[in-house]
Design an enzyme around this catalytic site. Sequence first.
Site, mmCIF file in Angstrom:
data_model
loop_
_atom_site.group_PDB
_atom_site.id
_atom_site.type_symbol
_atom_site.label_atom_id
_atom_site.label_comp_id
_atom_site.label_asym_id
_atom_site.label_seq_id
_atom_site.Cartn_x
_atom_site.Cartn_y
_atom_site.Cartn_z
ATOM 1 N N GLU A 24 1.000 -1.451 -0.030
ATOM 2 C CA GLU A 24 0.098 -0.051 -0.171
ATOM 3 C C GLU A 24 0.856 1.293 -0.058
ATOM 4 O O GLU A 24 1.866 1.265 0.837
ATOM 5 C CB GLU A 24 -1.074 0.138 1.194
ATOM 6 C CG GLU A 24 -2.064 -1.061 1.185
ATOM 7 C CD GLU A 24 -3.172 -0.479 1.988
ATOM 8 O OE1 GLU A 24 -3.241 0.462 2.841
ATOM 9 O OE2 GLU A 24 -4.092 -1.600 2.387
ATOM 10 N N HIS A 81 -4.607 6.658 0.384
ATOM 11 C CA HIS A 81 -3.537 5.529 0.391
ATOM 12 C C HIS A 81 -4.413 4.629 -0.381
ATOM 13 O O HIS A 81 -5.403 4.632 -1.092
ATOM 14 C CB HIS A 81 -3.376 4.868 1.901
ATOM 15 C CG HIS A 81 -4.792 4.118 2.499
ATOM 16 N ND1 HIS A 81 -5.953 4.939 2.797
ATOM 17 C CD2 HIS A 81 -5.246 2.801 2.537
ATOM 18 C CE1 HIS A 81 -6.669 4.097 3.158
ATOM 19 N NE2 HIS A 81 -6.413 2.995 3.132
ATOM 20 N N HIS A 83 -5.359 0.686 -2.112
ATOM 21 C CA HIS A 83 -5.808 -0.721 -1.786
ATOM 22 C C HIS A 83 -5.312 -1.571 -2.985
ATOM 23 O O HIS A 83 -6.095 -1.720 -3.843
ATOM 24 C CB HIS A 83 -7.448 -0.763 -1.557
ATOM 25 C CG HIS A 83 -7.780 -0.296 -0.023
ATOM 26 N ND1 HIS A 83 -8.948 -0.261 0.194
ATOM 27 C CD2 HIS A 83 -6.997 0.189 0.942
ATOM 28 C CE1 HIS A 83 -9.141 0.247 1.471
ATOM 29 N NE2 HIS A 83 -7.884 0.465 1.909
ATOM 30 N N ASP A 94 -9.041 1.074 8.599
ATOM 31 C CA ASP A 94 -9.014 2.493 8.041
ATOM 32 C C ASP A 94 -10.121 3.230 8.901
ATOM 33 O O ASP A 94 -9.788 4.438 9.335
ATOM 34 C CB ASP A 94 -9.584 2.675 6.584
ATOM 35 C CG ASP A 94 -8.797 2.231 5.740
ATOM 36 O OD1 ASP A 94 -7.323 2.106 5.998
ATOM 37 O OD2 ASP A 94 -9.059 1.586 4.446
HETATM 38 ZN ZN ZN Z 1 -7.290 1.155 3.656
#
Ligand code: ZN
Length: 130
Positions: A24, A81, A83, A94
């Site tokens: 990530e 961010h 995925h 999250d």
């Molecule tokens: Zn996430």
Amino acid sequence: MKLIVTENIYRFLNSVKPKGNEIERCGLLLGKKEEDYFVDEVYEVRNVKSSTSEFELDAAEALKIFEHAESVSKEVVGVWHTHPFWKAYPSAKDVSGMKIFPGVWVIVSREEIRAFVLEGEIREVEIVIA
Ligand SMILES: [Zn+2]
């Protein structure tokens, strides 16, 4: 409420769309928050977790960005961010993060770029390119 981004920011978010088996990626969004979120600066921060399913911002790098934001009278209004394996929707982890940092959260999956805020429940925020 909307998330208004410049074309450059949108191009950047598109460029970080995961393409394969990768960790990530994450970072911070700078701008201002009034009725809407406005973002005109973006930074990538090292993911200290080096994980394909979670992230944690490198604290020292993040601190520098917070200091920079203050020096140019901007706010750190959000987090982005990626995925690599999941849809662009906040994971349970999250949501925990959103409680600690209650800004706008942009999540980039292989297919989509979506934005969310936590206001009691997860609420999607429309992304508009200015
Ligand atoms: Zn996430």
